[in-house]
Structure formats: structure tokens, C-alpha cells
Design a protein around this motif. Sequence first.
Motif, PDB file in Angstrom:
ATOM      1  N   PHE A  59       0.829  -1.201   0.000  1.00 29.93           N
ATOM      2  CA  PHE A  59       0.000   0.000   0.000  1.00 29.93           C
ATOM      3  C   PHE A  59       0.868   1.257   0.000  1.00 29.93           C
ATOM      4  CE2 PHE A  59      -2.320   3.361   2.211  1.00 29.93           C
ATOM      5  CZ  PHE A  59      -3.456   3.441   1.424  1.00 29.93           C
ATOM      6  N   ILE A  60       1.860   1.299   0.900  1.00 29.64           N
ATOM      7  CA  ILE A  60       2.732   2.481   0.979  1.00 29.64           C
ATOM      8  C   ILE A  60       3.535   2.657  -0.302  1.00 29.64           C
ATOM      9  CG2 ILE A  60       4.737   3.467   2.190  1.00 29.64           C
ATOM     10  CD1 ILE A  60       3.558   2.219   4.772  1.00 29.64           C
ATOM     11  N   PHE A  61       4.023   1.558  -0.873  1.00 30.38           N
ATOM     12  CA  PHE A  61       4.790   1.637  -2.119  1.00 30.38           C
ATOM     13  C   PHE A  61       3.916   2.205  -3.247  1.00 30.38           C
ATOM     14  CE2 PHE A  61       8.195  -1.002  -4.609  1.00 30.38           C
ATOM     15  CZ  PHE A  61       8.819   0.171  -4.978  1.00 30.38           C
ATOM     16  N   GLU A  62       2.684   1.719  -3.365  1.00 31.30           N
ATOM     17  CA  GLU A  62       1.770   2.235  -4.395  1.00 31.30           C
ATOM     18  C   GLU A  62       1.435   3.709  -4.155  1.00 31.30           C
ATOM     19  OE1 GLU A  62       0.212   1.288  -7.346  1.00 31.30           O
ATOM     20  OE2 GLU A  62       1.621  -0.378  -7.333  1.00 31.30           O
ATOM     21  N   VAL A  63       1.237   4.083  -2.895  1.00 34.64           N
ATOM     22  CA  VAL A  63       0.961   5.494  -2.581  1.00 34.64           C
ATOM     23  C   VAL A  63       2.146   6.363  -3.009  1.00 34.64           C
ATOM     24  CG1 VAL A  63       0.681   7.153  -0.672  1.00 34.64           C
ATOM     25  CG2 VAL A  63      -0.718   5.082  -0.743  1.00 34.64           C
ATOM     26  N   LEU A  64       3.359   5.926  -2.705  1.00 36.12           N
ATOM     27  CA  LEU A  64       4.542   6.713  -3.071  1.00 36.12           C
ATOM     28  C   LEU A  64       4.691   6.840  -4.590  1.00 36.12           C
ATOM     29  CD1 LEU A  64       7.123   5.446  -0.432  1.00 36.12           C
ATOM     30  CD2 LEU A  64       6.154   7.755  -0.612  1.00 36.12           C
ATOM     31  N   MET A  65       4.534   5.727  -5.301  1.00 37.96           N
ATOM     32  CA  MET A  65       4.655   5.800  -6.762  1.00 37.96           C
ATOM     33  C   MET A  65       3.564   6.682  -7.366  1.00 37.96           C
ATOM     34  SD  MET A  65       5.905   2.043  -8.019  1.00 37.96           S
ATOM     35  CE  MET A  65       4.590   1.181  -7.166  1.00 37.96           C
ATOM     36  N   THR A  66       2.345   6.553  -6.854  1.00 34.54           N
ATOM     37  CA  THR A  66       1.246   7.372  -7.352  1.00 34.54           C
ATOM     38  C   THR A  66       1.498   8.839  -7.031  1.00 34.54           C
ATOM     39  OG1 THR A  66      -0.270   5.514  -7.089  1.00 34.54           O
ATOM     40  CG2 THR A  66      -1.264   7.688  -7.335  1.00 34.54           C
ATOM     41  N   MET A  67       2.047   9.117  -5.853  1.00 33.79           N
ATOM     42  CA  MET A  67       2.366  10.487  -5.470  1.00 33.79           C
ATOM     43  C   MET A  67       3.385  11.099  -6.442  1.00 33.79           C
ATOM     44  SD  MET A  67       4.161  11.897  -2.013  1.00 33.79           S
ATOM     45  CE  MET A  67       5.751  11.284  -2.540  1.00 33.79           C
ATOM     46  N   PHE A  68       4.435  10.345  -6.764  1.00 35.87           N
ATOM     47  CA  PHE A  68       5.429  10.864  -7.707  1.00 35.87           C
ATOM     48  C   PHE A  68       4.823  11.059  -9.104  1.00 35.87           C
ATOM     49  CE2 PHE A  68       8.572   9.117  -4.608  1.00 35.87           C
ATOM     50  CZ  PHE A  68       9.187  10.323  -4.320  1.00 35.87           C
ATOM     51  N   LEU A  69       3.983  10.125  -9.520  1.00 38.61           N
ATOM     52  CA  LEU A  69       3.311  10.282 -10.814  1.00 38.61           C
ATOM     53  C   LEU A  69       2.415  11.516 -10.804  1.00 38.61           C
ATOM     54  CD1 LEU A  69       2.558   9.346 -13.660  1.00 38.61           C
ATOM     55  CD2 LEU A  69       0.838   7.858 -12.605  1.00 38.61           C
ATOM     56  N   MET A  70       1.610  11.670  -9.742  1.00 42.98           N
ATOM     57  CA  MET A  70       0.696  12.813  -9.675  1.00 42.98           C
ATOM     58  C   MET A  70       1.460  14.128  -9.582  1.00 42.98           C
ATOM     59  SD  MET A  70      -2.166  11.553 -10.155  1.00 42.98           S
ATOM     60  CE  MET A  70      -2.973  13.121  -9.968  1.00 42.98           C
ATOM     61  N   LEU A  71       2.558  14.151  -8.858  1.00 42.05           N
ATOM     62  CA  LEU A  71       3.384  15.354  -8.790  1.00 42.05           C
ATOM     63  C   LEU A  71       3.877  15.737 -10.185  1.00 42.05           C
ATOM     64  CD1 LEU A  71       4.919  17.493  -7.117  1.00 42.05           C
ATOM     65  CD2 LEU A  71       6.762  15.816  -6.874  1.00 42.05           C
ATOM     66  N   THR A  72       4.319  14.743 -10.934  1.00 41.72           N
ATOM     67  CA  THR A  72       4.780  14.993 -12.297  1.00 41.72           C
ATOM     68  C   THR A  72       3.637  15.511 -13.166  1.00 41.72           C
ATOM     69  OG1 THR A  72       6.443  13.255 -12.076  1.00 41.72           O
ATOM     70  CG2 THR A  72       5.866  13.932 -14.326  1.00 41.72           C
ATOM     71  N   ILE A  73       2.485  14.847 -13.099  1.00 43.14           N
ATOM     72  CA  ILE A  73       1.344  15.243 -13.937  1.00 43.14           C
ATOM     73  C   ILE A  73       0.894  16.660 -13.608  1.00 43.14           C
ATOM     74  CG2 ILE A  73      -1.096  14.791 -14.426  1.00 43.14           C
ATOM     75  CD1 ILE A  73      -0.394  11.767 -14.064  1.00 43.14           C
TER      76      ILE A  73
END
Length: 181
Positions: free
Chosen positions: A107-121
Amino acid sequence: LVFFGCGAMILHEINPSSIYADSIPIIFGLIIAVMIYSFGHISGAHFNPAVSVAFYQNKNINHIELYSYVIAQILGAILASLVHKFFFGSQHSFGMTINTLSFTQGFIFEVLMTMFLMLTIISVATDKRASKPMVGISIGGMVCVCSFVGGPFTGASMNPARSLGPAILSLNFSNIVIYMF
């Protein structure tokens, strides 16, 4: 996204010599970049419910667009998985996102990856100072990087619809909650 990205996963699963595992993250990143350049001017390139929710919260889209996009994203993922079933049958994983970590770690790994993706977007798609020709490459590049790093651990979904379509067709909902929030 699901048709090509998960399709590459299925091809590798069915016949490992047909496509190398290391090419799968590249395919996910490239298809996102291509779709951004192809459809960004039409829909704002909303292929991910997380993106649509963020853009709604940021007041870039209204609630009707939000609901329309999310429904279309989920139906698109299901339809792509149905096409996979048509071509490849059901004796594969449908390109599912599978967590190999503990529930909390996944869960934490997915949250972190999604956070980096959303920050980029959010950074490249909404900031007027960002170079617009680089939007697809930037976002697709982040999808690719996250897929290389997170793929072996969680499948690097970063997208609830991308996980839901294959889960529905495979009838495997183990750990699906990791990918929904």
C-alpha cells in the motif's frame, strides 16, 4: 494503457521469448506518452481516476467530467481485458497487478509511486511555465521509471482502473484495495 501494457504482460506470460520482461515498463510509459499526445487536446488525457480526482480537486474539471472520465476509464480497462480474453483465452493473469510485499508495504509503495506520478502530472500539465511539448515524455517517463522500480513488487499500478479491469476478468481481487486508494 490496459490493452498494450497488460497485453505485453500477457504475451510475456504466455510465451516469454516473444517479449522481454524488461520491455514491459517501457511499453507502459510509451503508451501513456503516445496517448497524451494523441488525446490530450480532446479529454485532457485523463486515463487514470487518480488524475481525474486530482484535477477535480484542483478545479480543472467539474463533477460531471469527473464522473464521466472515471466511468470511461473503468469501462475502458474492462473492455481491454475482454479483448485480451477474446484473443488469448483465460489461461493467464490478464496483466494483473500482484503485490509481493506485505499489505502495508504494498500500500505504501503504491501510494509513493502514485504520489510521484501525480506530482509529475500536476507539475507539467497545469504549470504554464512547463514546456508543453515535454508533457507526454515527462509523464510517460515517470510511468516507465515507476514500472521498472515498482513492477516486481506491486505491479506498479498507480491507476485504479488499470488494476480493476484485469482483476474483474481474472476474478482475482486479492489485495485490490491496495490499488483503489
